[in-house]
Design a protein around this motif. Structure first.
Motif, PDB file in Angstrom:
ATOM      1  N   ALA A 124       0.824  -1.214   0.000  1.00  0.00           N
ATOM      2  CA  ALA A 124       0.000   0.000   0.000  1.00  0.00           C
ATOM      3  C   ALA A 124       0.857   1.263   0.000  1.00  0.00           C
ATOM      4  CB  ALA A 124      -0.935  -0.013   1.203  1.00  0.00           C
ATOM      5  N   GLN A 125       1.920   1.270   0.780  1.00  0.00           N
ATOM      6  CA  GLN A 125       2.784   2.444   0.853  1.00  0.00           C
ATOM      7  C   GLN A 125       3.449   2.733  -0.484  1.00  0.00           C
ATOM      8  OE1 GLN A 125       5.486   2.604   4.315  1.00  0.00           O
ATOM      9  NE2 GLN A 125       4.146   1.123   5.305  1.00  0.00           N
ATOM     10  N   VAL A 126       3.925   1.696  -1.148  1.00  0.00           N
ATOM     11  CA  VAL A 126       4.588   1.866  -2.442  1.00  0.00           C
ATOM     12  C   VAL A 126       3.639   2.497  -3.455  1.00  0.00           C
ATOM     13  CG1 VAL A 126       5.532   0.597  -4.414  1.00  0.00           C
ATOM     14  CG2 VAL A 126       6.295   0.057  -2.099  1.00  0.00           C
ATOM     15  N   ARG A 127       2.342   2.229  -3.287  1.00  0.00           N
ATOM     16  CA  ARG A 127       1.338   2.746  -4.226  1.00  0.00           C
ATOM     17  C   ARG A 127       0.658   4.014  -3.738  1.00  0.00           C
ATOM     18  NH1 ARG A 127       2.880  -1.929  -5.082  1.00  0.00           N
ATOM     19  NH2 ARG A 127       2.794  -2.896  -7.161  1.00  0.00           N
ATOM     20  N   GLY A 128       1.248   4.681  -2.771  1.00  0.00           N
ATOM     21  CA  GLY A 128       0.820   6.024  -2.419  1.00  0.00           C
ATOM     22  C   GLY A 128       0.049   6.192  -1.139  1.00  0.00           C
ATOM     23  N   ALA A 129      -0.209   5.112  -0.414  1.00  0.00           N
ATOM     24  CA  ALA A 129      -0.941   5.247   0.840  1.00  0.00           C
ATOM     25  C   ALA A 129      -0.060   5.888   1.910  1.00  0.00           C
ATOM     26  CB  ALA A 129      -1.422   3.888   1.327  1.00  0.00           C
ATOM     27  N   ASN A 130      -0.686   6.682   2.763  1.00  0.00           N
ATOM     28  CA  ASN A 130       0.006   7.272   3.916  1.00  0.00           C
ATOM     29  C   ASN A 130       0.341   6.156   4.899  1.00  0.00           C
ATOM     30  OD1 ASN A 130       0.526   8.488   6.486  1.00  0.00           O
ATOM     31  ND2 ASN A 130      -0.584  10.326   5.845  1.00  0.00           N
ATOM     32  N   ARG A 131       1.594   5.997   5.236  1.00  0.00           N
ATOM     33  CA  ARG A 131       2.015   4.886   6.085  1.00  0.00           C
ATOM     34  C   ARG A 131       1.324   4.879   7.444  1.00  0.00           C
ATOM     35  NH1 ARG A 131       8.200   5.380   7.737  1.00  0.00           N
ATOM     36  NH2 ARG A 131       7.469   3.695   9.125  1.00  0.00           N
ATOM     37  N   ASN A 132       0.836   6.053   7.871  1.00  0.00           N
ATOM     38  CA  ASN A 132       0.168   6.158   9.172  1.00  0.00           C
ATOM     39  C   ASN A 132      -1.351   5.980   9.090  1.00  0.00           C
ATOM     40  OD1 ASN A 132       2.620   6.805  10.605  1.00  0.00           O
ATOM     41  ND2 ASN A 132       2.491   8.853   9.689  1.00  0.00           N
ATOM     42  N   LEU A 133      -1.860   5.764   7.863  1.00  0.00           N
ATOM     43  CA  LEU A 133      -3.307   5.682   7.668  1.00  0.00           C
ATOM     44  C   LEU A 133      -3.697   4.411   6.896  1.00  0.00           C
ATOM     45  CD1 LEU A 133      -4.106   9.403   6.729  1.00  0.00           C
ATOM     46  CD2 LEU A 133      -4.409   8.293   8.945  1.00  0.00           C
ATOM     47  N   ILE A 134      -3.084   3.306   7.260  1.00  0.00           N
ATOM     48  CA  ILE A 134      -3.373   2.031   6.607  1.00  0.00           C
ATOM     49  C   ILE A 134      -4.039   1.105   7.616  1.00  0.00           C
ATOM     50  CG2 ILE A 134      -2.420   0.028   5.425  1.00  0.00           C
ATOM     51  CD1 ILE A 134      -0.072   1.800   4.556  1.00  0.00           C
ATOM     52  N   ALA A 135      -5.289   0.720   7.323  1.00  0.00           N
ATOM     53  CA  ALA A 135      -6.051  -0.162   8.205  1.00  0.00           C
ATOM     54  C   ALA A 135      -6.080  -1.570   7.618  1.00  0.00           C
ATOM     55  CB  ALA A 135      -7.470   0.353   8.388  1.00  0.00           C
ATOM     56  N   GLN A 136      -5.671  -2.547   8.401  1.00  0.00           N
ATOM     57  CA  GLN A 136      -5.699  -3.943   7.984  1.00  0.00           C
ATOM     58  C   GLN A 136      -6.832  -4.657   8.717  1.00  0.00           C
ATOM     59  OE1 GLN A 136      -1.430  -4.406   9.053  1.00  0.00           O
ATOM     60  NE2 GLN A 136      -1.223  -5.376   7.058  1.00  0.00           N
ATOM     61  N   LEU A 137      -7.725  -5.271   7.946  1.00  0.00           N
ATOM     62  CA  LEU A 137      -8.875  -5.953   8.522  1.00  0.00           C
ATOM     63  C   LEU A 137      -8.651  -7.465   8.549  1.00  0.00           C
ATOM     64  CD1 LEU A 137     -11.928  -4.186   6.797  1.00  0.00           C
ATOM     65  CD2 LEU A 137     -10.430  -3.329   8.619  1.00  0.00           C
ATOM     66  N   ILE A 138      -9.015  -8.081   9.649  1.00  0.00           N
ATOM     67  CA  ILE A 138      -9.128  -9.531   9.739  1.00  0.00           C
ATOM     68  C   ILE A 138     -10.624  -9.823   9.727  1.00  0.00           C
ATOM     69  CG2 ILE A 138      -8.603 -11.602  11.056  1.00  0.00           C
ATOM     70  CD1 ILE A 138      -6.123 -10.162  10.054  1.00  0.00           C
ATOM     71  N   VAL A 139     -11.130 -10.285   8.600  1.00  0.00           N
ATOM     72  CA  VAL A 139     -12.576 -10.415   8.434  1.00  0.00           C
ATOM     73  C   VAL A 139     -13.093 -11.683   9.111  1.00  0.00           C
ATOM     74  CG1 VAL A 139     -12.539  -9.083   6.302  1.00  0.00           C
ATOM     75  CG2 VAL A 139     -12.376 -11.581   6.185  1.00  0.00           C
ATOM     76  N   ALA A 140     -14.388 -11.663   9.427  1.00  0.00           N
ATOM     77  CA  ALA A 140     -15.008 -12.768  10.148  1.00  0.00           C
ATOM     78  C   ALA A 140     -15.335 -13.920   9.206  1.00  0.00           C
ATOM     79  CB  ALA A 140     -16.269 -12.287  10.848  1.00  0.00           C
ATOM     80  N   ARG A 141     -15.119 -15.137   9.684  1.00  0.00           N
ATOM     81  CA  ARG A 141     -15.482 -16.312   8.898  1.00  0.00           C
ATOM     82  C   ARG A 141     -16.981 -16.565   8.960  1.00  0.00           C
ATOM     83  NH1 ARG A 141     -12.902 -22.410   9.542  1.00  0.00           N
ATOM     84  NH2 ARG A 141     -14.171 -23.400   7.912  1.00  0.00           N
ATOM     85  N   ASP A 142     -17.569 -16.405  10.151  1.00  0.00           N
ATOM     86  CA  ASP A 142     -18.997 -16.633  10.334  1.00  0.00           C
ATOM     87  C   ASP A 142     -19.455 -15.935  11.601  1.00  0.00           C
ATOM     88  OD1 ASP A 142     -18.182 -18.283  12.492  1.00  0.00           O
ATOM     89  OD2 ASP A 142     -18.209 -20.060  11.222  1.00  0.00           O
ATOM     90  N   HIS A 143     -20.674 -16.227  12.055  1.00  0.00           N
ATOM     91  CA  HIS A 143     -21.244 -15.511  13.192  1.00  0.00           C
ATOM     92  C   HIS A 143     -20.521 -15.792  14.500  1.00  0.00           C
ATOM     93  CE1 HIS A 143     -23.184 -19.459  13.536  1.00  0.00           C
ATOM     94  NE2 HIS A 143     -23.375 -19.176  14.805  1.00  0.00           N
ATOM     95  N   ASN A 144     -19.665 -16.802  14.522  1.00  0.00           N
ATOM     96  CA  ASN A 144     -18.891 -17.098  15.726  1.00  0.00           C
ATOM     97  C   ASN A 144     -17.587 -16.311  15.795  1.00  0.00           C
ATOM     98  OD1 ASN A 144     -20.636 -19.145  16.844  1.00  0.00           O
ATOM     99  ND2 ASN A 144     -19.952 -20.499  15.192  1.00  0.00           N
ATOM    100  N   SER A 145     -17.279 -15.583  14.739  1.00  0.00           N
ATOM    101  CA  SER A 145     -16.013 -14.859  14.666  1.00  0.00           C
ATOM    102  C   SER A 145     -16.165 -13.414  15.132  1.00  0.00           C
ATOM    103  CB  SER A 145     -15.489 -14.867  13.226  1.00  0.00           C
ATOM    104  OG  SER A 145     -15.337 -16.183  12.744  1.00  0.00           O
ATOM    105  N   LEU A 146     -15.095 -12.900  15.690  1.00  0.00           N
ATOM    106  CA  LEU A 146     -15.069 -11.520  16.160  1.00  0.00           C
ATOM    107  C   LEU A 146     -15.292 -10.563  14.982  1.00  0.00           C
ATOM    108  CD1 LEU A 146     -14.479  -9.904  18.790  1.00  0.00           C
ATOM    109  CD2 LEU A 146     -12.091  -9.776  18.032  1.00  0.00           C
ATOM    110  N   GLY A 147     -16.159  -9.581  15.180  1.00  0.00           N
ATOM    111  CA  GLY A 147     -16.387  -8.559  14.167  1.00  0.00           C
ATOM    112  C   GLY A 147     -17.329  -8.942  13.057  1.00  0.00           C
ATOM    113  N   PHE A 148     -18.079 -10.043  13.233  1.00  0.00           N
ATOM    114  CA  PHE A 148     -18.994 -10.506  12.188  1.00  0.00           C
ATOM    115  C   PHE A 148     -20.017  -9.423  11.836  1.00  0.00           C
ATOM    116  CE2 PHE A 148     -22.931 -13.063  11.166  1.00  0.00           C
ATOM    117  CZ  PHE A 148     -22.504 -13.466   9.910  1.00  0.00           C
ATOM    118  N   LYS A 149     -20.090  -9.073  10.552  1.00  0.00           N
ATOM    119  CA  LYS A 149     -20.964  -8.020  10.015  1.00  0.00           C
ATOM    120  C   LYS A 149     -20.601  -6.633  10.533  1.00  0.00           C
ATOM    121  CE  LYS A 149     -25.049 -10.995   9.434  1.00  0.00           C
ATOM    122  NZ  LYS A 149     -26.506 -11.122   9.696  1.00  0.00           N
ATOM    123  N   GLY A 150     -19.526  -6.528  11.274  1.00  0.00           N
ATOM    124  CA  GLY A 150     -19.166  -5.243  11.877  1.00  0.00           C
ATOM    125  C   GLY A 150     -18.511  -4.292  10.893  1.00  0.00           C
ATOM    126  N   VAL A 151     -18.996  -3.062  10.871  1.00  0.00           N
ATOM    127  CA  VAL A 151     -18.425  -2.002  10.036  1.00  0.00           C
ATOM    128  C   VAL A 151     -18.162  -0.824  10.968  1.00  0.00           C
ATOM    129  CG1 VAL A 151     -18.731  -0.550   8.000  1.00  0.00           C
ATOM    130  CG2 VAL A 151     -19.772  -2.820   8.080  1.00  0.00           C
TER     131      VAL A 151
END
Length: 240
Positions: A34-61
């Motif tokens: 992301a940084q190489v392609r112009g993103a601000n190094r201090n403004l990069i959010a990495q998401l670990i998405v939920a597998r299903d309803h038992n996972s943390l952050g399921f449907k969470g935005v």
């Protein structure tokens, strides 16, 4: 060298990298891209998405945190140079841009997150995203534009094994177009997404699917094809 596909949406540039290690195993790798392609190094959010309803952050935005991993299905960025990174291996990623506002939502939209709850049919990840963007009425929704990438084609997403019908039964109430083959339960997640967005007022012409099907493209990771532990990395950088 990993396959890289590039897409453009209002206010953002989008990259799809094939066959990458998981973010949790190699968090620096996707940030460097992301940084190489112009993103601000201090403004990069990495998401670990939920597998299903038992996972943390399921449907969470939620608003993204830039100093740690985010266990949630989606985030909205509003500052030029900020970025959201997430991974999938057959599930769609949706980039939902607001044409009048410089803000973009990026979210994971697998079958579990798209499955309507009989007690609350609108309780899907899409409803959470639309609300996070501040789109309350159908008049507001005409300013949204959606790009869907990284999703398995409907003909390869069959649900004909023992017990699989229960997974797709809630979608039987949707228009028949969400199935490429109703008999085998071949579900098109793109058509589900399109139906859900249009029901909220997004014009059909503002919704598009782009890029290859991971099941058919050896340069991309597909869990359905070979149970791979690799993932496709989606990087979205806000440009304006």
């Amino acid at each position: 060298m990993a396959t890289v596909h590039t897409f453009h949406t209002p206010h953002a540039i989008v990259y799809l990298q094939g066959r990458q290690p998981r973010i949790g195993d190699e968090p620096a790798l996707s940030k460097q891209f992301a940084q190489v392609r112009g993103a601000n190094r201090n403004l990069i959010a990495q998401l670990i998405v939920a597998r299903d309803h038992n996972s943390l952050g399921f449907k969470g935005v939620y608003p993204p945190a830039f100093d740690r991993l985010n266990y949630q299905d989606g985030a909205v960025i509003k500052t030029a140079g900020s970025a959201v990174i997430l991974q999938t291996a057959d599930c769609p990623t949706v980039i939902l841009s607001h044409r009048r506002k410089a803000q973009v939502a990026v979210f994971h939209a697998g079958r579990p997150a798209l499955t309507p709850d009989p007690r609350c049919p609108s309780c899907t990840v899409i409803e959470n995203v639309v609300q996070r963007l501040g789109v309350i009425t159908k008049e507001d929704a005409v300013h949204l534009e959606a790009l869907v990438i990284g999703d398995i084609c409907g003909q390869h997403f069959k649900h004909d094994a023992l017990g699989a019908e229960a997974l797709i039964a809630p979608f039987r109430r949707f228009p028949e177009t969400v199935f490429t083959d109703s008999a085998t339960g071949s579900l098109s997640l793109y058509e589900v997404i399109k139906h859900e967005l249009m029901s909220r007022g997004v014009p059909e012409g503002h919704i598009r699917r782009d890029g290859p099907c991971p099941y058919e493209d050896e340069g991309l990771a597909s869990y359905r094809r070979n149970k791979t532990e690799l993932r496709n990395t989606i990087t979205v950088i806000l440009t304006s």
